[in-house]
Write an enzyme that holds these catalytic residues in place. Structure first.
Site, PDB file in Angstrom:
ATOM      1  N   CYS A   1       4.853  15.534 -12.689  1.00  0.00           N
ATOM      2  CA  CYS A   1       5.102  16.144 -11.375  1.00  0.00           C
ATOM      3  C   CYS A   1       6.355  15.588 -10.719  1.00  0.00           C
ATOM      4  CB  CYS A   1       3.965  15.849 -10.409  1.00  0.00           C
ATOM      5  SG  CYS A   1       2.376  16.438 -10.910  1.00  0.00           S
TER       6      CYS A   1
HETATM    7  N1  CIR Z   1       2.715  19.380 -10.461  1.00  0.00           N
HETATM    8  C1  CIR Z   1       1.935  18.666  -9.657  1.00  0.00           C
HETATM    9  O1  CIR Z   1       0.745  18.558  -9.867  1.00  0.00           O
HETATM   10  N2  CIR Z   1       2.503  18.161  -8.551  1.00  0.00           N
HETATM   11  C2  CIR Z   1       1.860  17.293  -7.648  1.00  0.00           C
HETATM   12  C3  CIR Z   1       1.963  17.774  -6.262  1.00  0.00           C
HETATM   13  C4  CIR Z   1       1.258  16.873  -5.289  1.00  0.00           C
HETATM   14  C5  CIR Z   1       1.420  17.294  -3.847  1.00  0.00           C
HETATM   15  N3  CIR Z   1       0.839  16.331  -2.973  1.00  0.00           N
HETATM   16  C6  CIR Z   1       0.796  18.649  -3.596  1.00  0.00           C
HETATM   17  O2  CIR Z   1      -0.368  18.692  -3.206  1.00  0.00           O
HETATM   18  O3  CIR Z   1       1.458  19.659  -3.766  1.00  0.00           O
END
Ligand code: CIR
Length: 407
Positions: free
Chosen positions: A394
């Site tokens: 991510c």
């Molecule tokens: N690709 C992913 O799983 N990204 C993580 C995103 C975390 C962020 N706090 C969200 O909830 O969008």
């Protein structure tokens, strides 16, 4: 294409040797998180900022040690903001927020115009409170609390995977679903449209289109994408991306994979990621449960053939042209460890090359399983970074990998 004449840009798989990646080192935007706003801002806790930065530096250091070029959003943004047209575009997008009203909007445009590129880049990510902004003749400003935001902070900016995704030689600036993250794509879009390094790269998508997040898009193999559909990416977003990818010509099959609409599985890359050419780390219950619709097009995306659904792993093996995809499970066979390590991004690994992956050190059971399967696991700390619920995949957006055939 060999490593020596690898394309300047391009990603045709999840595992080709990683050459260049975009990261965002978390900064002042994390200091905006409080127990009152962390839920709306999509954090499960209040991170210790200096420790989160140190963890992120370890992540970047691991990539650098392995020969990966690390590009930082802050630096790219500041470079873009040297250009008057980029400054104008950003000012228009920030001041268009209807909550500001005419007067404060005008005053804010003047405030932003006075900032040096680096400071402007920081403010755009960290946000700006009423008291930082200073005086105003607007009713809106008078009625705000001192710590209320004139520009909202973007604490999820460090999850660079979600706001753009490379598909072959093209980039898709995505359409983020959650209100707390929507403005991120005005910044990534700015970089891809204005930075001299990326300006000529074909653009496959834009934030005004149906919701689509990069964490849901896996480049399973050359020509084959898997797109998760759940809390973030919508069926319409997946369909639009498929058409655009077919039209661009590098993709022959898109597997659309429904995932549970809940926080633990917000993106497909929280459920599974590729760690090798034909091996995946995956949350065990998903192995049988995940299904996929297979989308193809005989006319460059003008019309779609939609088949299935059938078991995701079978559809994926068919599309890639292998007998099977080998699965390494997150956690142990026991449900509790698997659930804990899935939640802590145990299968959100970032492959640096086939069989080499960066992972959070805390997921000891998953990492041991990967090692037993012959995967080289490069661990990084993530106790603070993890409070945003995202792991190494991510937190990185690859823009150049060696071609799968040569990796
Ligand atoms: N690709 C992913 O799983 N990204 C993580 C995103 C975390 C962020 N706090 C969200 O909830 O969008």
């Amino acid at each position: 294409m060999s490593a020596n004449d690898a394309p300047a840009f391009g990603v045709d798989s999840e595992v080709g040797r990683l050459r260049s990646v975009m990261l965002h080192r978390p900064g002042g935007e994390l200091r905006r998180l409080t127990p009152r706003n962390n839920g709306a801002l999509l954090f499960d806790g209040i991170p210790w900022v200096e420790r989160a930065q140190a963890e992120h530096d370890r992540f970047a250091g691991t990539l650098l040690e392995h020969g990966v070029e690390v590009l930082y959003v802050g630096a790219l943004l500041a470079e873009c903001l040297e250009l008057p047209e980029a400054r104008e575009a950003v000012s228009v997008s920030v001041t268009a927020d209807p909550r500001l009203g005419q007067t404060l909007g005008r005053e804010l445009a003047a405030y932003l115009a006075d900032l040096e590129p680096e400071r402007l880049a920081a403010v755009l990510v960290e946000g700006l409170t009423k008291e930082e902004f200073g005086t105003s003749g607007s009713l809106r400003h008078k009625m705000m609390r001192p710590t209320e935001f004139v520009i909202d902070p973007l604490p999820n900016m460090m999850f660079t995977r979600d706001s753009s995704v490379w598909i072959g030689d093209a980039v898709a600036v995505t359409s983020l679903a959650m209100p707390a993250r929507r403005r991120e794509t005005t910044l990534t879009g700015l970089i891809y449209h204005h930075h001299p390094r990326f300006a000529a790269v074909p653009k496959l998508y834009d934030p005004s289109l149906e919701h689509l997040e990069g964490g849901d898009v896996l480049a399973l193999a050359p020509g084959v994408l898997a797109v998760g559909v759940g809390e973030r990416t919508t069926p319409a977003g997946a369909e639009r991306l498929a058409r655009k990818a077919f039209e661009h010509g590098r993709i022959h099959t898109v597997l659309v994979v429904p995932i549970a609409q809940r926080r633990a599985t917000m993106h497909l890359d929280t459920v599974c990621t590729m760690v090798d050419r034909d091996r995946m780390v995956m949350y065990a219950p998903a192995e049988q449960r995940l299904e996929a619709y297979t989308l193809t097009s005989a006319d460059g995306g003008a019309s779609l053939s939609i088949k299935g659904p059938k078991r995701f792993l079978d559809a994926a093996a068919d599309a890639i042209g292998v007998d099977r995809i080998e699965i390494i499970h997150t956690g142990e066979r026991d449900v509790v460890t698997a659930e804990r390590e899935q939640w802590d991004d145990g299968n959100n690994t970032l492959a640096l090359a086939p069989g080499i992956a960066v992972a959070y050190e805390r997921n000891t059971v998953t990492n041991a399983r990967l090692e037993r399967a012959g995967i080289k696991v490069l661990t990084i700390p993530g106790s603070e970074l993890g409070s945003g619920r995202g792991g190494p995949r991510c937190m990185s957006c690859p823009s150049a990998r060696d071609a799968f055939a040569d990796a």
